[in-house]
Design a protein around this motif. Structure first.
Motif: not given
Length: 595
Positions: A50-51, A98-101, A110-113
């Motif tokens: 959960e973000d 920390g940036r919300g990614d 690995i993937s970043r959204y």
């Protein structure tokens, strides 16, 4: 056939257990299932996260899912759009930096959204160093400062550098391939469990990390991290805790070996390595607090647990997600009656604290009073109702607002305003205020907003906008010191409509005015001119001209409720020719478009 039989059985169980179940400390628990009916892409859930925006991310064997509370949005790999899609459909873990990614470990990399742009970036997928694909090659961890790290059997520990958009190796003086689990605590210490069952503790130093402790425990099955500085490790059925002095101590022998752990409602919840669950209290004594609600999960394999506030999310192998909700008794309800225990249909339109009492304005039944309400909410005492014609001019009460000089202003469907003098404990009718009968007559008061000079802005239903100031007379009594009325006249000297349901303080010396069927007005109180913001006039204009409610938050945003959706705009943009109105409707998840 077995699959459908199980689904039917589980649905029947949920029909039983969806009814509220009372547990400890006045909590009421409900259970529900999230599966393909909510759009979940695969029923075998690997992990849950959960973000910060309270969005649930679900890693499955067939795609990444984003659950917003009502339905799932699925992200799958697309060969045609591999530069803007997730790298692999087999997703294993989700974290947030920390940036919300949002970061996702998959079968191959690995993937970043980026939630703001909706775009993916992928890492390691074409790295020749990895050769054969391993199911759990990449694991993610985030330190207390929000930096994203990765652990892999080939590279060991590495940190993502946003400046260069790549992962940088972190040298720990150990073989890269011996890290089984790694995690940061609230003191930013790095904990590493290796494949020889050694638990090492590192502290950050310039250029990397320095090992300060090795805790040896043969046969460790899994490392758990709970509540910041506490660590738990399990050896079969034996559960150990690592204390603040980095000493290992056994806390309990569990009923069965466990695979996952969460701390929820002051209870330790474990998912067994085989099937079912275990629950222990804070003293690690078996607890039955959640048994009544979790009983359908006795024969399920729990792949992951995620506790967040009042929610416990359980990722199930083959059955999607089970959501357990604890609802504290945060809201209380009282049957309204007129003081004689004669209950009826009382439509509430306004409420106000008057001294220690609660006044409730109703549509047709005057004002219901609850005496001493704020001192004794559990057992309110009903006082005599405040009704017309004895105290107020009309029994349809739409606004009750405390004003300056210990006066309560009451807006009804009757003529003018009514006052209640808290100091002298008496009601004052409009006709008993000196000078009131000489003012332009108005009624149907729906909104009252006080200005900094003690004057009141009054929105009415069909009678326009009124600005007035009432003062106490030195020798007793009350006087209407100033009065001005603004009516629709087709020019900037009047509002867009005479039906005004809501008012809000504007920027500087301005006033926001909500006009039903007329749009949003901004009144310059110095010049007396209105500026109109209408729907359908440019691409990012208001969603509808039927404006029902206004609210200005602490970040400088004005929220506008209409009969077709919720809008917001930055108040500082009001001076622009075409300010941007951001819109939300039922298409975005609102249960109804009338706000």
């Amino acid at each position: 056939m077995k699959k459908y039989t199980f689904a039917l059985l589980f649905s029947c169980l949920l029909c039983i257990y969806l009814f509220p179940v009372t547990g400890a400390a006045e909590d009421i628990y409900t259970i529900s299932q999230i599966d393909h009916r909510n759009g979940l892409s695969n029923s075998s859930v690997n992990s849950l996260f959960e973000d910060r925006d309270h969005i649930l991310w679900i890693a499955t064997w067939d795609g990444l899912n984003m659950y917003d509370g009502s339905e799932c949005r699925v992200f799958n790999y697309s060969k045609r759009n591999n530069g803007n899609s997730i790298g692999n459909n087999v997703t294993r873990q989700v974290e947030e930096d920390g940036r919300g990614d949002i970061w996702i470990s998959t079968m191959e990399g690995i993937s970043r959204y980026d939630k703001s742009s909706g775009k993916f970036s992928n890492y390691f997928y074409r790295d020749s160093r990895f050769g054969n694909v391993s199911e759990k090659d990449f694991r993610l961890l985030v330190n207390r400062k929000g930096a994203l790290y990765s652990v892999s059997r080939k590279l060991g520990l590495s940190r993502y550098d946003s400046t260069s958009d790549r992962f940088i190796d972190i040298r720990l003086g150990r073989s890269p391939g011996d890290i089984s689990v790694a995690i940061f605590d609230d003191d930013n210490r790095l904990w590493i469990l290796d494949y020889n069952s050694n638990l090492d503790v590192y502290v950050p130093v310039e250029g990397g990390y320095r090992k300060i402790k090795t805790i040896r425990q043969r046969g460790i099955y899994k490392l758990f991290y709970v509540a910041g500085r506490l660590f738990f490790i399990a050896n079969g059925k034996d559960l150990y805790r690592v204390n603040d002095n980095l000493q290992e101590e056994q806390v309990v022998t569990l009923q069965s070996p466990v695979f996952h752990m969460a701390y929820y409602k002051k209870q330790y919840v474990f998912g067994n390595t085989d099937k079912g669950y275990q629950v222990y209290d804070r003293d690690f004594k078996p607890s039955g607090m959640l048994d009544s609600i979790m009983r359908p999960m006795k024969e399920m394999t729990i792949n992951t647990l995620c506790a967040s506030g009042e929610l416990l999310w359980c990722g199930i192998d083959g059955s999607g997600i089970i959501r357990i909700t604890a609802r504290n008794r945060l809201f209380y309800g009282w049957p309204l009656h007129n003081g004689n225990n004669n209950e009826g249909l009382h439509l509430v339109r306004a409420f106000c604290q008057v001294n220690d009492d609660l006044w409730v304005g109703t549509k047709g039944n005057g004002i219901i009073t609850l005496k001493g309400f704020f001192s004794n909410m559990d057992n309110p005492v009903y006082g005599s109702p405040i009704t017309a014609p004895a105290s107020i001019s009309n029994n349809y009460v739409f606004a009750i607002v405390k004003g300056p000089d210990s006066l309560v202003y009451i807006g009804t469907d009757g003529r003018g305003l009514c006052l209640y003098d808290m100091r002298d404990r008496k009601f004052v009718r409009w006709e008993n205020i000196e000078g009131a009968t000489k003012a332009s007559p108005f009624k149907f008061v729906y909104a009252i907003l006080f200005d900094t000079d003690g004057s009141a802005w009054v929105g009415t239903n069909g009678e326009g906008l009124v600005h007035l100031k009432i003062v106490r007379k030195p020798g007793g009594g009350y006087a209407l010191q100033s009065f001005r009325r603004y009516l629709f006249n087709g020019t900037a000297e009047g509002p867009a409509n005479d039906v005004i349901y809501s008012l809000a303080k504007g920027p500087g010396n301005d006033l926001w005015v909500a006009c039903r069927y007329g749009g949003l007005n901004l009144l310059d109180k110095t010049t007396g001119h209105f500026r109109l913001f209408k729907a359908f006039t440019y691409e990012n204009s208001l969603s509808h001209n039927d404006v029902l409610s206004l609210y200005k938050d602490g970040t400088g945003r004005l929220w506008i409720g209409t009969s077709y959706g919720l809008n917001w705009m930055m108040e500082k943009d009001a001076a622009l020719q075409e300010p941007v109105f951001h819109k939300f409707t039922s298409d975005d998840g609102l249960p109804n478009n009338t706000i």
